[in-house]
Design a protein around this motif. Structure first.
Motif, PDB file in Angstrom:
ATOM      1  N   ILE A  77      52.713  19.379  38.183  1.00 46.26           N
ATOM      2  CA  ILE A  77      51.405  20.048  38.198  1.00 46.26           C
ATOM      3  C   ILE A  77      50.548  19.493  39.330  1.00 46.26           C
ATOM      4  O   ILE A  77      49.892  20.246  40.066  1.00 46.26           O
ATOM      5  CB  ILE A  77      50.699  19.867  36.844  1.00 46.26           C
ATOM      6  N   LEU A  78      50.581  18.169  39.479  1.00 51.56           N
ATOM      7  CA  LEU A  78      49.795  17.537  40.555  1.00 51.56           C
ATOM      8  C   LEU A  78      50.306  17.943  41.929  1.00 51.56           C
ATOM      9  O   LEU A  78      49.515  18.110  42.869  1.00 51.56           O
ATOM     10  CB  LEU A  78      49.856  16.015  40.413  1.00 51.56           C
ATOM     11  N   ASP A  79      51.622  18.080  42.065  1.00 53.98           N
ATOM     12  CA  ASP A  79      52.207  18.415  43.371  1.00 53.98           C
ATOM     13  C   ASP A  79      51.673  19.725  43.930  1.00 53.98           C
ATOM     14  O   ASP A  79      51.623  19.912  45.149  1.00 53.98           O
ATOM     15  CB  ASP A  79      53.732  18.484  43.266  1.00 53.98           C
ATOM     16  N   LYS A  80      51.278  20.623  43.042  1.00 52.80           N
ATOM     17  CA  LYS A  80      50.768  21.916  43.493  1.00 52.80           C
ATOM     18  C   LYS A  80      49.374  21.814  44.096  1.00 52.80           C
ATOM     19  O   LYS A  80      48.962  22.687  44.859  1.00 52.80           O
ATOM     20  CB  LYS A  80      50.749  22.906  42.326  1.00 52.80           C
ATOM     21  N   GLN A  81      48.658  20.764  43.743  1.00 56.79           N
ATOM     22  CA  GLN A  81      47.256  20.679  44.160  1.00 56.79           C
ATOM     23  C   GLN A  81      46.920  19.420  44.953  1.00 56.79           C
ATOM     24  O   GLN A  81      45.903  19.373  45.630  1.00 56.79           O
ATOM     25  CB  GLN A  81      46.350  20.752  42.919  1.00 56.79           C
ATOM     26  N   ILE A  82      47.765  18.394  44.822  1.00 60.74           N
ATOM     27  CA  ILE A  82      47.506  17.133  45.516  1.00 60.74           C
ATOM     28  C   ILE A  82      48.613  16.886  46.538  1.00 60.74           C
ATOM     29  O   ILE A  82      49.780  16.779  46.175  1.00 60.74           O
ATOM     30  CB  ILE A  82      47.441  15.948  44.534  1.00 60.74           C
ATOM     31  N   VAL A  83      48.231  16.815  47.798  1.00 69.49           N
ATOM     32  CA  VAL A  83      49.195  16.576  48.870  1.00 69.49           C
ATOM     33  C   VAL A  83      49.370  15.075  49.066  1.00 69.49           C
ATOM     34  O   VAL A  83      48.402  14.301  48.994  1.00 69.49           O
ATOM     35  CB  VAL A  83      48.717  17.228  50.177  1.00 69.49           C
ATOM     36  N   SER A  84      50.613  14.643  49.283  1.00 72.37           N
ATOM     37  CA  SER A  84      50.928  13.234  49.502  1.00 72.37           C
ATOM     38  C   SER A  84      50.650  12.435  48.222  1.00 72.37           C
ATOM     39  O   SER A  84      50.717  12.970  47.129  1.00 72.37           O
ATOM     40  CB  SER A  84      50.129  12.694  50.693  1.00 72.37           C
ATOM     41  N   GLN A  85      50.338  11.139  48.338  1.00 76.58           N
ATOM     42  CA  GLN A  85      50.023  10.253  47.206  1.00 76.58           C
ATOM     43  C   GLN A  85      51.134  10.255  46.152  1.00 76.58           C
ATOM     44  O   GLN A  85      50.874  10.319  44.945  1.00 76.58           O
ATOM     45  CB  GLN A  85      48.681  10.647  46.549  1.00 76.58           C
ATOM     46  N   GLU A  86      52.389  10.151  46.600  1.00 74.46           N
ATOM     47  CA  GLU A  86      53.513  10.213  45.676  1.00 74.46           C
ATOM     48  C   GLU A  86      53.473   9.090  44.631  1.00 74.46           C
ATOM     49  O   GLU A  86      53.655   9.323  43.437  1.00 74.46           O
ATOM     50  CB  GLU A  86      54.833  10.151  46.459  1.00 74.46           C
ATOM     51  N   GLN A  87      53.241   7.860  45.075  1.00 81.54           N
ATOM     52  CA  GLN A  87      53.214   6.742  44.144  1.00 81.54           C
ATOM     53  C   GLN A  87      52.072   6.893  43.142  1.00 81.54           C
ATOM     54  O   GLN A  87      52.250   6.676  41.938  1.00 81.54           O
ATOM     55  CB  GLN A  87      53.069   5.416  44.888  1.00 81.54           C
ATOM     56  N   ALA A 330      48.048  23.249  49.615  1.00 85.00           N
ATOM     57  CA  ALA A 330      47.443  22.943  48.312  1.00 85.00           C
ATOM     58  C   ALA A 330      46.944  24.214  47.634  1.00 85.00           C
ATOM     59  O   ALA A 330      46.323  25.069  48.271  1.00 85.00           O
ATOM     60  CB  ALA A 330      46.298  21.953  48.482  1.00 85.00           C
ATOM     61  N   ASP A 331      47.266  24.343  46.339  1.00 83.32           N
ATOM     62  CA  ASP A 331      46.739  25.482  45.580  1.00 83.32           C
ATOM     63  C   ASP A 331      45.213  25.431  45.593  1.00 83.32           C
ATOM     64  O   ASP A 331      44.598  24.378  45.425  1.00 83.32           O
ATOM     65  CB  ASP A 331      47.232  25.422  44.127  1.00 83.32           C
ATOM     66  N   ASN A 332      44.611  26.572  45.787  1.00 81.77           N
ATOM     67  CA  ASN A 332      43.151  26.673  45.731  1.00 81.77           C
ATOM     68  C   ASN A 332      42.469  25.796  46.777  1.00 81.77           C
ATOM     69  O   ASN A 332      41.373  25.260  46.555  1.00 81.77           O
ATOM     70  CB  ASN A 332      42.641  26.295  44.335  1.00 81.77           C
ATOM     71  N   SER A 333      43.102  25.618  47.944  1.00 80.91           N
ATOM     72  CA  SER A 333      42.502  24.816  49.020  1.00 80.91           C
ATOM     73  C   SER A 333      41.284  25.539  49.578  1.00 80.91           C
ATOM     74  O   SER A 333      41.126  26.765  49.408  1.00 80.91           O
ATOM     75  CB  SER A 333      43.511  24.570  50.140  1.00 80.91           C
ATOM     76  N   VAL A 334      40.429  24.813  50.265  1.00 80.84           N
ATOM     77  CA  VAL A 334      39.217  25.405  50.821  1.00 80.84           C
ATOM     78  C   VAL A 334      39.563  26.479  51.845  1.00 80.84           C
ATOM     79  O   VAL A 334      38.855  27.483  51.988  1.00 80.84           O
ATOM     80  CB  VAL A 334      38.316  24.313  51.443  1.00 80.84           C
ATOM     81  N   ILE A 338      38.159  30.337  51.586  1.00 83.41           N
ATOM     82  CA  ILE A 338      37.386  30.991  52.641  1.00 83.41           C
ATOM     83  C   ILE A 338      38.099  32.255  53.120  1.00 83.41           C
ATOM     84  O   ILE A 338      37.465  33.290  53.361  1.00 83.41           O
ATOM     85  CB  ILE A 338      37.158  30.007  53.806  1.00 83.41           C
ATOM     86  N   THR A 339      39.419  32.161  53.270  1.00 85.69           N
ATOM     87  CA  THR A 339      40.186  33.322  53.724  1.00 85.69           C
ATOM     88  C   THR A 339      40.081  34.468  52.726  1.00 85.69           C
ATOM     89  O   THR A 339      39.920  35.639  53.112  1.00 85.69           O
ATOM     90  CB  THR A 339      41.666  32.933  53.926  1.00 85.69           C
ATOM     91  N   PHE A 340      40.157  34.137  51.436  1.00 90.32           N
ATOM     92  CA  PHE A 340      40.057  35.168  50.406  1.00 90.32           C
ATOM     93  C   PHE A 340      38.661  35.782  50.370  1.00 90.32           C
ATOM     94  O   PHE A 340      38.496  37.002  50.221  1.00 90.32           O
ATOM     95  CB  PHE A 340      40.399  34.567  49.045  1.00 90.32           C
ATOM     96  N   SER A 341      37.638  34.950  50.536  1.00 92.60           N
ATOM     97  CA  SER A 341      36.264  35.445  50.540  1.00 92.60           C
ATOM     98  C   SER A 341      36.045  36.427  51.691  1.00 92.60           C
ATOM     99  O   SER A 341      35.412  37.481  51.513  1.00 92.60           O
ATOM    100  CB  SER A 341      35.286  34.272  50.653  1.00 92.60           C
ATOM    101  N   ALA A 342      36.574  36.083  52.872  1.00 92.32           N
ATOM    102  CA  ALA A 342      36.438  36.975  54.027  1.00 92.32           C
ATOM    103  C   ALA A 342      37.214  38.282  53.800  1.00 92.32           C
ATOM    104  O   ALA A 342      36.757  39.368  54.192  1.00 92.32           O
ATOM    105  CB  ALA A 342      36.944  36.274  55.284  1.00 92.32           C
TER     106      ALA A 342
END
Length: 416
Positions: A77-87, A330-334, A338-342
């Protein structure tokens, strides 16, 4: 001469053979009533042993209900939203799973074979914007647990202006919708705990936000009963006071501990510092990996306080590649927001690879991790977003030159 028959008595109750039927030898005897009593005791012990086995089986069934919350599943679940920080993702996922196991054991009788699991309290170490709060928020939501985030800079000792530690539990109860049991198994996230480090000296005023607050928090973490107001903490005719036992609340502390890595190598200062040591100090992948409890104590947290956090979780600083990956993957990245809003306004935004790298480079200079990506993106697209809100612009390509031009101030100046 004494008759042998006269001294034949039950070794347990003292009855003689005239009063009750005895069995035994020349040395000791037992009556039929005491025999039944002993049999009953043996049967009771056997039932208890059987019950223990049944409890183990019940626990296995309960844990089977946690299969979807195994550490590997939580990390996915975290992998979908958090990049890196494996440990960090592995350690945090494991700690949350251990917390859920403690809750399951508690429901099954609290103890198994005399062993009680300790609370997996965590201390998250890392620069701002590297994902400490976000990881905790995602895991808590996935586990359906109430969590309250506390800014430690607002905490003061009782009697001073500011929030007291009792307010933490009151806020947690609100998050739990006044469900006492849910609150007692909830999570308290202590943000910027490094700001509680004691830094007062003989010549300074009282350290109202340092050691005193650490001592007050220590009681909560160790486990105590706090009486708080229900109904959102408001004193109304329908509200009442409830008692919250903090023994099972999971505490997660988080801090940047700026400069702690320098304290580890006091000899590496000035002309004594070698070039390869400079390179090591600037390595974004290992800034917090070597931090130990003794370093945190030297920084200002008391040994008693830090000793209640059994798991130290180091977060690495984000590299340029990490920031680019956050934007793209990342899921739901900024960037996706922004791209979806435009798109809703009839404008298709596209970004060149060089533009994404430029955004990451500029964001890195702000030294606030992934949080800087929003600032750089919004500054870059302010005119495009304004114009597209009024009229569809069709397809727009964002280039490296556009990013650098719109962020000249950030690109040429270090943050204060």
């Amino acid at each position: 001469m004494t008759n042998v028959v006269d001294i034949e008595t039950c070794s347990f109750c003292g009855a003689n053979k005239k009063e009750k039927k005895l069995v035994g030898s020349d040395i000791s005897y037992i009556c039929e009533d005491c025999t039944d009593l002993v049999k009953s005791q043996f049967k009771s012990n056997a039932i208890q042993e059987l019950s223990a086995v049944q409890n183990k089986e019940d626990l296995k069934k309960i844990f089977a209900g946690l299969n979807h919350l195994k550490p590997a599943n939580l990390k996915a679940i975290l992998d979908k939203q958090i990049v890196s920080q494996e440990q960090a993702k592995k350690l945090c996922s494991l700690a949350l799973y251990e917390h859920l196991k403690r809750k399951a054991i508690h429901k099954a009788g609290d103890k198994v074979e005399g062993v009680t699991l300790d609370k997996p309290n965590m201390l998250l170490l890392g620069s701002t914007g590297v994902g400490k709060t976000e990881i905790s928020r995602i895991l808590t939501k996935s586990c359906n647990l109430p969590m309250v985030t506390i800014d430690c800079t607002s905490l003061t000792e009782a009697g001073y202006v500011g929030d007291s530690v009792d307010d933490i539990i009151r806020s947690l109860l609100v998050k739990a919708d006044d469900d006492v049991e849910a609150a007692e198994w909830g999570i308290v996230f202590l943000d910027e705990v490094d700001k509680l480090c004691s830094r007062h000296s003989v010549n300074t005023t009282a350290d109202v936000g340092g050691q005193g607050v650490q001592d007050a928090l220590l009681k909560l973490i160790e486990g105590t009963e706090i009486r708080v107001q229900s109904n959102g903490g408001r004193k109304t005719s329908g509200s009442s006071q409830v008692v919250i036992d903090t023994s099972n609340i999971l505490f997660i502390s988080s801090g940047a501990f700026t400069g702690i890595d320098e304290k580890q190598t006091p000899a590496s200062i000035g002309f004594l510092r070698k070039d390869h040591e400079k390179e090591d100090a600037q390595d974004p992948l290992s800034a917090y990996d070597d931090i130990e409890v003794k370093d945190i104590v030297k920084f200002g947290l008391s040994p008693e306080f830090i000793g209640r956090f059994s798991i130290l979780v180091p977060f690495k600083n984000l590299s340029r590649d990490d920031l680019v990956s956050i934007l793209k993957n990342a899921d739901n990245s900024v960037l996706k927001k922004i791209t979806f809003s435009a798109y809703l306004d009839g404008t298709d935004l596209e970004f060149s690879d060089e533009a994404l790298i430029a955004i990451a480079d500029v964001a890195a200079k702000l030294k606030v991790g992934a949080r800087a990506l929003s600032q750089v993106l919004y500054r870059t697209l302010e005119d495009i977003r304004y114009n597209s809100s009024n009229a569809a612009l069709g397809s727009v390509l964002v280039t490296k030159e556009m990013v650098l031009d719109k962020n000249k101030g950030i690109n040429n100046n270090e943050p204060k």
